[in-house]
Design a protein around this motif. Structure first.
Motif, PDB file in Angstrom:
ATOM      1  N   SER A 157      -7.232   0.978   5.255  1.00  0.00           N
ATOM      2  CA  SER A 157      -5.973   1.148   4.522  1.00  0.00           C
ATOM      3  C   SER A 157      -5.558   2.624   4.534  1.00  0.00           C
ATOM      4  N   TRP A 162      -3.128   5.595   2.815  1.00  0.00           N
ATOM      5  CA  TRP A 162      -2.519   5.897   1.520  1.00  0.00           C
ATOM      6  C   TRP A 162      -1.775   7.223   1.584  1.00  0.00           C
ATOM      7  N   CYS A 214       0.043   2.701  -0.809  1.00  0.00           N
ATOM      8  CA  CYS A 214      -0.467   2.076   0.412  1.00  0.00           C
ATOM      9  C   CYS A 214       0.671   1.944   1.415  1.00  0.00           C
ATOM     10  N   LEU A 220      -7.327  -4.107  -1.980  1.00  0.00           N
ATOM     11  CA  LEU A 220      -6.475  -2.929  -2.109  1.00  0.00           C
ATOM     12  C   LEU A 220      -6.548  -2.324  -3.510  1.00  0.00           C
ATOM     13  N   LYS A 251      -7.113   1.493  -3.775  1.00  0.00           N
ATOM     14  CA  LYS A 251      -6.185   2.334  -4.544  1.00  0.00           C
ATOM     15  C   LYS A 251      -6.930   3.156  -5.581  1.00  0.00           C
TER      16      LYS A 251
END
Length: 284
Positions: A192, A194, A199, A221, A225
């Motif tokens: 992922s 960021w 995201c 996620l 996060k």
């Protein structure tokens, strides 16, 4: 890691919103031709000082390159300190402890017995920044003999010899279909990206056929996060995976400037960054 030749870097203004300093790496998982999909300009005049995202691969001299570019009025999105925080386990682990497997690190290899007593067996070995091409024999350690062999190879490996040795708790991950190989078995792992805590892209980490459903994506996620917010960096990659018991953990963090896309859509990453930056500019 290669040293970057400044003359091979191309400074572009992406959609009149984001500056990007691009260098071709010749890796399909990393290179993405922004000019084919977005409006890109190379203004002959620019502000005396700008902030740019570097997309020129991994470097061994980030601090030196940062200073060189800063002298030209180009500040990379991460300072050298932020770069270390994003890239080195010894820097990011203390901030996301509890979200990621227990880890210890050493400038010289400790005794096998001392580490095994703390972390249990098997151990997971890596450099403070990366593994050596995901080789299982150098990463998943069951015995003292395997440990001795791995640490000897680490001392000579051009990728690993300059990194601290990291010993991690081995956590069994949910497996995914993959052909037998010498690499670490593929797992239900995702990458992922960021951007300032938002995201901007996520997708499969391994090059094999698997995907998450909506509930799995939401849970994964949420962990990513939480890690991204703790690090509080402009542009970071968080890799997350599901354990065999169904929990989600952060596998590692990376500076998104030098991270490959995996199965993440590069178009989506850049479009989302452009959208966020356009909205931020409009609100100022």
């Amino acid at each position: 890691m290669p040293r970057i030749d400044r003359s091979n870097l191309d400074l572009i203004l992406l959609e009149d919103t984001v500056w990007v300093l691009v260098g071709k790496v010749d890796l399909p998982s990393y290179d993405f031709n922004l000019t084919q999909f977005f409006s890109c300009r190379r203004p002959w005049q620019r502000p005396e000082q700008i902030t740019a995202i570097g997309r020129f691969g991994a470097v061994s001299n980030y601090a030196k390159l940062y200073a060189q570019l800063a002298a030209e009025g180009i500040l990379l999105i991460h300072s050298p300190a932020q770069y270390l925080l994003a890239s080195e386990l010894t820097h990011w682990y203390p901030l996301i402890e509890g979200l990621t497997p227990k880890s210890l690190w050493f400038s010289t290899p400790p005794s096998f017995e001392s580490v095994a007593q703390i972390l249990g067996l098997p151990l997971f070995l890596k450099g403070s920044r990366q593994t050596s091409r995901h080789r299982a024999s150098l990463s998943i350690i069951h015995t003292a003999a395997e440990y001795d062999r791995a640490t000897e190879i680490y001392a000579e490996d051009p990728i690993l010899q300059w990194q601290d040795l990291v010993c991690r708790e081995f956590v069994k991950l949910r497996p995914v279909p993959s052909p037998p190989s010498e690499k670490i078995p593929a797992s239900f792992e995702f990458r992922s990206f960021w951007w300032y805590g938002n995201c901007v892209g996520a997708g499969q980490y391994w090059s094999t056929n698997y995907d998450w459903n909506r509930d799995e994506q939401t849970a994964a996620l949420a962990i990513a996060k939480a890690a991204a917010l703790r690090l509080n960096l402009p542009f970071v990659v968080i890799d997350i995976a599901q354990t065999i018991t169904g929990e989600w953990i952060a596998i590692e963090c990376n500076d998104a400037q030098e991270s490959g896309y995996g199965a993440v859509s590069p178009f989506a990453v850049w479009q989302n960054i452009i959208t966020l930056e356009s909205s931020r500019s409009a609100s100022i």
